[in-house]
Design a protein around this motif. Structure first.
Motif, PDB file in Angstrom:
ATOM      1  N   VAL A 112       2.725   7.473  -5.844  1.00  0.00           N
ATOM      2  CA  VAL A 112       2.113   6.510  -4.935  1.00  0.00           C
ATOM      3  C   VAL A 112       2.900   6.381  -3.634  1.00  0.00           C
ATOM      4  O   VAL A 112       2.309   6.261  -2.561  1.00  0.00           O
ATOM      5  N   VAL A 131       1.377  -0.416  -6.218  1.00  0.00           N
ATOM      6  CA  VAL A 131       1.913  -0.930  -7.477  1.00  0.00           C
ATOM      7  C   VAL A 131       2.546  -2.269  -7.149  1.00  0.00           C
ATOM      8  O   VAL A 131       3.343  -2.382  -6.222  1.00  0.00           O
ATOM      9  N   ARG A 136       0.814  -1.212   0.000  1.00  0.00           N
ATOM     10  CA  ARG A 136       0.000   0.000   0.000  1.00  0.00           C
ATOM     11  C   ARG A 136       0.844   1.256   0.000  1.00  0.00           C
ATOM     12  O   ARG A 136       1.785   1.378   0.765  1.00  0.00           O
ATOM     13  N   LEU A 156      -1.336  -1.339 -11.274  1.00  0.00           N
ATOM     14  CA  LEU A 156      -1.754  -0.273 -10.368  1.00  0.00           C
ATOM     15  C   LEU A 156      -3.036  -0.753  -9.703  1.00  0.00           C
ATOM     16  O   LEU A 156      -3.997  -1.113 -10.380  1.00  0.00           O
ATOM     17  N   CYS A 157      -3.039  -0.792  -8.370  1.00  0.00           N
ATOM     18  CA  CYS A 157      -4.158  -1.325  -7.608  1.00  0.00           C
ATOM     19  C   CYS A 157      -4.691  -0.274  -6.645  1.00  0.00           C
ATOM     20  O   CYS A 157      -4.009   0.690  -6.319  1.00  0.00           O
ATOM     21  N   ARG A 158      -5.907  -0.505  -6.172  1.00  0.00           N
ATOM     22  CA  ARG A 158      -6.502   0.355  -5.146  1.00  0.00           C
ATOM     23  C   ARG A 158      -7.148  -0.539  -4.112  1.00  0.00           C
ATOM     24  O   ARG A 158      -7.967  -1.394  -4.442  1.00  0.00           O
ATOM     25  N   LEU A 212      -6.604  -1.752 -10.791  1.00  0.00           N
ATOM     26  CA  LEU A 212      -7.270  -0.614 -11.430  1.00  0.00           C
ATOM     27  C   LEU A 212      -6.956  -0.598 -12.919  1.00  0.00           C
ATOM     28  O   LEU A 212      -7.834  -0.435 -13.742  1.00  0.00           O
ATOM     29  N   PRO A 251      -8.357   3.509   2.405  1.00  0.00           N
ATOM     30  CA  PRO A 251      -7.268   4.317   1.868  1.00  0.00           C
ATOM     31  C   PRO A 251      -6.515   5.136   2.909  1.00  0.00           C
ATOM     32  O   PRO A 251      -5.444   5.664   2.620  1.00  0.00           O
ATOM     33  N   TYR A 309      -3.544   3.347  -2.792  1.00  0.00           N
ATOM     34  CA  TYR A 309      -3.009   2.858  -4.067  1.00  0.00           C
ATOM     35  C   TYR A 309      -1.781   2.001  -3.818  1.00  0.00           C
ATOM     36  O   TYR A 309      -1.085   2.158  -2.814  1.00  0.00           O
ATOM     37  N   ARG A 323      -3.165   6.945   0.002  1.00  0.00           N
ATOM     38  CA  ARG A 323      -4.575   6.918  -0.406  1.00  0.00           C
ATOM     39  C   ARG A 323      -5.037   5.534  -0.874  1.00  0.00           C
ATOM     40  O   ARG A 323      -5.953   5.432  -1.688  1.00  0.00           O
TER      41      ARG A 323
END
Length: 183
Positions: A174, A39, A32, A60-62, A48, A66, A37, A35
């Motif tokens: 990120v 990678v 993480r 790229l993940c979320r 994402l 957050p 996000y 926010r």
């Protein structure tokens, strides 16, 4: 896996390989960033969108929640990967400038161009010594921007150098300290 090894891997084998080695060596660390996000290498359930690089793809993940703070160990490892990626970009820049000619001379032979490349190399050497310090991210960001400008218009079209620079820029957004606060 120590940070210098990740920088070497990112330089020699690319960002996806370095991220894969980081995840394999430290599965307990959270990827993480700010926010929520993150990678990561390879496909992920929280994907994402794919993030192309010069030699493969990252994801790229979320994540939910957050507001959870980034893992400082993962962020430091990503900083080392960014350093190796920036060194890789400078190498690509030198190769590009060695092939181009301006006024019948190799572009790299022009003193002003050599000075810009030398500035990038010196900034990378300084960044290597400052890995993890507050000014590190700004040094690497400057090298990426300066190197991309050396490509001229070729750096702004979709090519390997542009994809690598975009990935390095996104990694900065990120994982850079304070990046989640300035938006």
């Amino acid at each position: 896996m120590p940070a210098p090894d990740l920088a070497r891997t990112a330089y020699a084998e690319g960002l996806p390989r370095a991220f894969a080695e980081l995840a394999a060596a430290h599965p307990e660390w959270s990827p993480r960033g700010h926010r929520g996000y993150a990678v990561v290498s390879g496909p992920h359930a929280a994907l994402l969108r794919p993030l192309p690089t010069d030699d493969g793809e990252l994801s790229l993940c979320r994540f939910e929640n957050p507001d959870q703070a980034p893992d400082p160990q993962w962020a430091l490892a990503v900083a080392a990967i960014r350093l190796g990626g920036a060194e890789r970009l400078v190498r690509q820049c030198v190769q590009h400038l060695s092939r181009r000619k301006i006024q019948g001379r190799m572009t790299l032979a022009h003193p002003v161009v050599r000075a810009h490349v030398a500035d990038s190399v010196l900034d990378l050497a300084e960044a290597r010594q400052c890995l993890g310090s507050p000014g590190f991210d700004h040094m690497v960001d400057g090298v990426v921007r300066r190197s991309l400008r050396q490509f001229g218009a070729a750096g702004y079209v979709d090519g390997p150098a542009r994809r690598l620079a975009r990935a390095l820029d996104l990694l900065s957004d990120v994982y850079r300290e304070g990046a989640g606060d300035d938006r």
